[in-house]
Write an enzyme that holds these catalytic residues in place. Structure first.
Site, PDB file in Angstrom:
ATOM      1  N   ILE A  40       0.814  -1.221   0.000  1.00 50.66           N
ATOM      2  CA  ILE A  40       0.000   0.000   0.000  1.00 50.66           C
ATOM      3  C   ILE A  40       0.845   1.267   0.000  1.00 50.66           C
ATOM      4  O   ILE A  40       0.317   2.370  -0.073  1.00 50.66           O
ATOM      5  CB  ILE A  40      -0.982   0.029   1.201  1.00 50.66           C
ATOM      6  CG1 ILE A  40      -0.243  -0.184   2.527  1.00 50.66           C
ATOM      7  CG2 ILE A  40      -2.087  -1.003   1.026  1.00 50.66           C
ATOM      8  CD1 ILE A  40      -1.137  -0.022   3.761  1.00 50.66           C
ATOM      9  N   ARG A  42       5.265   2.914  -0.436  1.00 45.93           N
ATOM     10  CA  ARG A  42       6.707   2.678  -0.414  1.00 45.93           C
ATOM     11  C   ARG A  42       7.441   3.992  -0.227  1.00 45.93           C
ATOM     12  O   ARG A  42       7.010   5.034  -0.701  1.00 45.93           O
ATOM     13  CB  ARG A  42       7.183   1.963  -1.681  1.00 45.93           C
ATOM     14  CG  ARG A  42       7.082   2.741  -2.957  1.00 45.93           C
ATOM     15  CD  ARG A  42       7.665   1.967  -4.118  1.00 45.93           C
ATOM     16  NE  ARG A  42       9.033   1.583  -3.836  1.00 45.93           N
ATOM     17  CZ  ARG A  42       9.641   0.562  -4.427  1.00 45.93           C
ATOM     18  NH1 ARG A  42       9.001  -0.182  -5.304  1.00 45.93           N
ATOM     19  NH2 ARG A  42      10.882   0.283  -4.134  1.00 45.93           N
ATOM     20  N   GLY A  43       8.530   3.925   0.499  1.00 46.68           N
ATOM     21  CA  GLY A  43       9.410   5.074   0.659  1.00 46.68           C
ATOM     22  C   GLY A  43      10.734   4.727   0.019  1.00 46.68           C
ATOM     23  O   GLY A  43      10.866   3.699  -0.645  1.00 46.68           O
ATOM     24  N   GLN A  44      11.714   5.583   0.245  1.00 41.76           N
ATOM     25  CA  GLN A  44      13.012   5.346  -0.378  1.00 41.76           C
ATOM     26  C   GLN A  44      13.669   4.068   0.147  1.00 41.76           C
ATOM     27  O   GLN A  44      14.346   3.358  -0.574  1.00 41.76           O
ATOM     28  CB  GLN A  44      13.916   6.551  -0.113  1.00 41.76           C
ATOM     29  CG  GLN A  44      15.129   6.576  -1.011  1.00 41.76           C
ATOM     30  CD  GLN A  44      15.970   7.813  -0.778  1.00 41.76           C
ATOM     31  OE1 GLN A  44      15.618   8.661   0.025  1.00 41.76           O
ATOM     32  NE2 GLN A  44      17.082   7.912  -1.471  1.00 41.76           N
ATOM     33  N   GLU A  47       9.003  -0.343   2.576  1.00 40.18           N
ATOM     34  CA  GLU A  47       7.756  -0.684   1.886  1.00 40.18           C
ATOM     35  C   GLU A  47       6.704  -0.971   2.944  1.00 40.18           C
ATOM     36  O   GLU A  47       7.020  -1.500   4.015  1.00 40.18           O
ATOM     37  CB  GLU A  47       7.966  -1.906   0.980  1.00 40.18           C
ATOM     38  CG  GLU A  47       8.897  -1.601  -0.180  1.00 40.18           C
ATOM     39  CD  GLU A  47       9.119  -2.795  -1.096  1.00 40.18           C
ATOM     40  OE1 GLU A  47       8.958  -3.939  -0.625  1.00 40.18           O
ATOM     41  OE2 GLU A  47       9.463  -2.581  -2.265  1.00 40.18           O
ATOM     42  N   VAL A  48       5.460  -0.598   2.630  1.00 37.67           N
ATOM     43  CA  VAL A  48       4.369  -0.805   3.586  1.00 37.67           C
ATOM     44  C   VAL A  48       3.338  -1.734   2.962  1.00 37.67           C
ATOM     45  O   VAL A  48       2.926  -1.536   1.813  1.00 37.67           O
ATOM     46  CB  VAL A  48       3.703   0.531   3.983  1.00 37.67           C
ATOM     47  CG1 VAL A  48       2.649   0.294   5.067  1.00 37.67           C
ATOM     48  CG2 VAL A  48       4.739   1.534   4.472  1.00 37.67           C
ATOM     49  N   LYS A  63       5.282  -2.288   8.045  1.00 40.48           N
ATOM     50  CA  LYS A  63       6.336  -1.512   7.385  1.00 40.48           C
ATOM     51  C   LYS A  63       7.638  -2.288   7.476  1.00 40.48           C
ATOM     52  O   LYS A  63       8.081  -2.667   8.558  1.00 40.48           O
ATOM     53  CB  LYS A  63       6.475  -0.150   8.074  1.00 40.48           C
ATOM     54  CG  LYS A  63       7.456   0.787   7.407  1.00 40.48           C
ATOM     55  CD  LYS A  63       7.321   2.188   7.994  1.00 40.48           C
ATOM     56  CE  LYS A  63       8.016   3.213   7.133  1.00 40.48           C
ATOM     57  NZ  LYS A  63       7.649   4.572   7.476  1.00 40.48           N
ATOM     58  N   ASP A 161       8.323  15.064  10.284  1.00 39.50           N
ATOM     59  CA  ASP A 161       7.977  14.976   8.856  1.00 39.50           C
ATOM     60  C   ASP A 161       6.484  15.222   8.642  1.00 39.50           C
ATOM     61  O   ASP A 161       5.800  14.417   8.015  1.00 39.50           O
ATOM     62  CB  ASP A 161       8.393  13.608   8.307  1.00 39.50           C
ATOM     63  CG  ASP A 161       8.395  13.580   6.776  1.00 39.50           C
ATOM     64  OD1 ASP A 161       8.435  14.666   6.151  1.00 39.50           O
ATOM     65  OD2 ASP A 161       8.340  12.482   6.199  1.00 39.50           O
TER      66      ASP A 161
END
Length: 302
Positions: A40, A42-44, A47-48, A63, A161
């Site tokens: 559902i 993704r970051g650098q 992944e989630v 996560k 953030d």
């Protein structure tokens, strides 16, 4: 998530199905007790996945942080310490951290699932329709966000953030502040400083000058978010802008005023005092929350 166009198949979603029997004694602290359903986010470096616990059927967000094995021992220890702090947070407007564990040399964090949508999606929706968000709607969501941050700051936890994509909204209109506090562990200094991947529109002047992050840096980001809810774009957004010109705009607090015919003096004033280049002159979260509560009550009844 965007649908894949027909004929274009993305890479297969990795499966983390239990290879062995369930471990009821481990609760949320092993992958064996989860069924992974779909990716559902993704970051650098992470992944989630949407997942459900096979022990109690509870849907969760899982996560998986891949960079964890690249950290030195101190960074790992600091990261685990921060997650332990986040687990102590307990507030209806803060995404709950259920558990964290290291398995297959990856850090796994089990979180409350909030997949109905987020504030960035809502802002895009209004922008597409060429409509401004009504002020009472702005306060309805903003007051919940302030309540979440007030809870965090009262426990000496910074978010670090705050941005629309990290403000989730449930189907019943409840705000959930997510992606708490861990960004600094899962980022590369070179990437953050020298590339425009994920342009840091919400970066405060003290971060540009590498003077460190503090509670008032969260207030700067909160002011930027309030502005974006009203203007439907970041205060420092500009077409064809590079990182240097963005930093200049941030340092000079150079942003277009909000329309006075649509938004109250109180909202515009709150934005102005939060987006102040001097952290000492920004209000604390208690002040911002008080204004938000008053304005929410005032606009909800009108």
């Amino acid at each position: 998530m965007d649908e894949q166009p027909q004929g274009m198949q993305g890479p297969p979603v990795p499966q983390f199905q239990p290879q062995k029997a369930l471990r009821p004694d481990m609760g949320y602290n092993t992958l064996a007790n989860f069924r992974i359903e779909k990716k559902i986010g993704r970051g650098q470096f992470s992944e989630v996945y949407r997942a459900s616990c096979l022990l109690d059927g509870v849907p969760v967000a899982l996560k998986k942080v891949q960079i964890f094995d690249l950290m030195d021992a101190k960074a790992r220890a600091d990261c685990i310490k921060e997650i332990d702090l986040l687990k102590q947070l307990n507030h209806p407007n803060v995404i709950k951290y259920y558990a964290s564990f290291i398995e297959d040399n990856e850090l796994n964090i089990v979180l409350e699932l909030a997949d109905a949508g987020d504030l960035s999606r809502m802002i895009k929706h209004f922008k597409k329709q060429k409509r401004l968000i009504p002020e009472r709607t702005v306060w309805k969501y903003f007051v919940q966000l302030c309540s979440a941050l007030d809870h965090m700051h009262s426990r000496r936890v910074m978010h670090r953030d705050i941005k629309p994509a990290n403000v989730f909204i449930t189907a019943t209109g409840v705000v959930k502040l997510g992606d708490l506090g861990l960004g600094r562990f899962f980022s590369s200094k070179t990437t953050a400083a020298h590339s425009l991947v994920g342009t840091p529109y919400y970066m405060s002047p003290e971060r540009i000058h590498e003077n460190g992050y503090n509670f008032k840096s969260d207030i700067w980001s909160l002011g930027c978010l309030l502005y974006e809810m009203a203007a439907l774009q970041s205060p420092f957004y500009g077409d064809k802008m590079n990182l240097y010109s963005l930093c200049k705009k941030i340092e000079q607090c150079d942003y277009p005023p909000l329309p006075s015919d649509h938004y109250s003096e109180e909202l515009r004033q709150l934005v102005n005092i939060c987006i102040n280049p001097d952290p000492e002159k920004r209000p604390d979260i208690a002040y911002v929350y008080d204004v938000a509560k008053r304005m929410h009550a005032c606009t909800a009844s009108s």
